[in-house]
Design a protein around this motif. Structure first.
Motif, PDB file in Angstrom:
ATOM      1  N   ASP A  63       0.829  -1.215   0.000  1.00 24.36           N
ATOM      2  CA  ASP A  63       0.000   0.000   0.000  1.00 24.36           C
ATOM      3  C   ASP A  63       0.860   1.260   0.000  1.00 24.36           C
ATOM      4  O   ASP A  63       0.583   2.218  -0.725  1.00 24.36           O
ATOM      5  N   ASP A  90       1.030   4.063  -2.955  1.00 26.52           N
ATOM      6  CA  ASP A  90       0.824   5.470  -2.635  1.00 26.52           C
ATOM      7  C   ASP A  90       2.025   6.310  -3.104  1.00 26.52           C
ATOM      8  O   ASP A  90       1.857   7.381  -3.696  1.00 26.52           O
ATOM      9  N   LYS A  95       1.988   9.281  -5.972  1.00 20.02           N
ATOM     10  CA  LYS A  95       2.484  10.631  -5.687  1.00 20.02           C
ATOM     11  C   LYS A  95       3.621  11.021  -6.636  1.00 20.02           C
ATOM     12  O   LYS A  95       3.698  12.158  -7.096  1.00 20.02           O
TER      13      LYS A  95
END
Length: 172
Positions: A100, A104, A108
Motif C-alpha cells: 500500500d 501510494d 504521488k
C-alpha cells in the motif's frame, strides 16, 4: 516538319534560359534565417529565471518524495530482516502495508512528474510566444522571407538565434 521542331526547340531553350535567370535573380533576393528553439530554451534569461522558479516551486514536493522513498526502503529492509522471525499473520499484514505504501508512493511520484511536466510546458509556451514575437520583429526589420525553427541541417551563416536571444533578453 524539321524546321518546326527546330524552331520549337529554340523557343524552349530561350524560355528555359529566361526562367533560370528569373529564378536565380529571385533566389538572390530570398532571405532565409534559422532559430534554434533549443538554444532559446537553454540560454535566454527568461528561460534561466523560469527554470529557477520551477525548481523552487517543486523542491518541497521533491524532498517529500525523497523522504517517502527512504521510508519505504527502510520499511522494506526491516521486513526482510524480520520476516523469518515474524508470525505468519503479522508478516502478511506488514507486506500488505508495504504494498500500500509503495502504491501510494508511486501515485504521488506520477502526479509530481505530471505536474512538473505541465508547468514546464506552460513556461516553455510563454517563452516560445515571446521568442516568436521577437523573431517576427527581426524578420520584418531585416527583411527575411522565411525563418525556420527546426531543421536537420542549417548553414551557420543563416542562424539568427543570437539576434533573437539578444532581442528576447532586452525585452521586459
Amino acid at each position: 516538319m524539321k524546321t518546326l521542331q527546330r524552331r520549337f526547340a529554340r523557343h524552349l531553350a530561350v524560355f528555359l534560359a529566361a526562367t533560370c535567370v528569373t529564378l536565380t535573380a529571385a533566389a538572390q533576393d530570398f532571405r532565409v534565417g534559422f532559430v534554434s528553439t533549443e538554444r532559446i530554451f537553454r540560454e535566454s534569461n527568461m528561460a534561466k529565471v523560469s527554470q529557477t522558479k520551477l525548481e523552487q516551486e517543486f523542491s518541497v514536493r521533491e524532498k517529500d518524495l525523497q523522504t517517502l522513498a527512504a521510508q519505504l526502503k527502510a520499511a522494506s529492509e526491516k521486513l526482510e530482516r524480520d520476516a523469518p522471525t515474524l508470525p505468519e499473520a503479522q508478516r502478511v499484514t506488514r507486506q500488505r502495508q508495504l504494498v500500500d505504501q509503495d502504491r501510494d508512493f508511486q501515485r504521488k511520484q506520477r502526479e509530481f512528474q505530471e505536474d512538473v511536466t505541465m508547468r514546464k510546458n506552460e513556461v516553455y509556451q510563454q517563452i516560445l510566444d515571446k521568442a516568436n514575437r521577437v523573431i517576427k520583429q527581426v524578420a520584418e526589420t531585416e527583411k527575411y522571407d522565411l525563418i525556420l525553427q527546426e531543421a536537420v541541417y542549417i548553414n551557420p551563416k543563416h542562424d539568427i538565434t543570437d539576434k533573437v536571444l539578444s532581442g528576447l533578453n532586452n525585452t521586459k
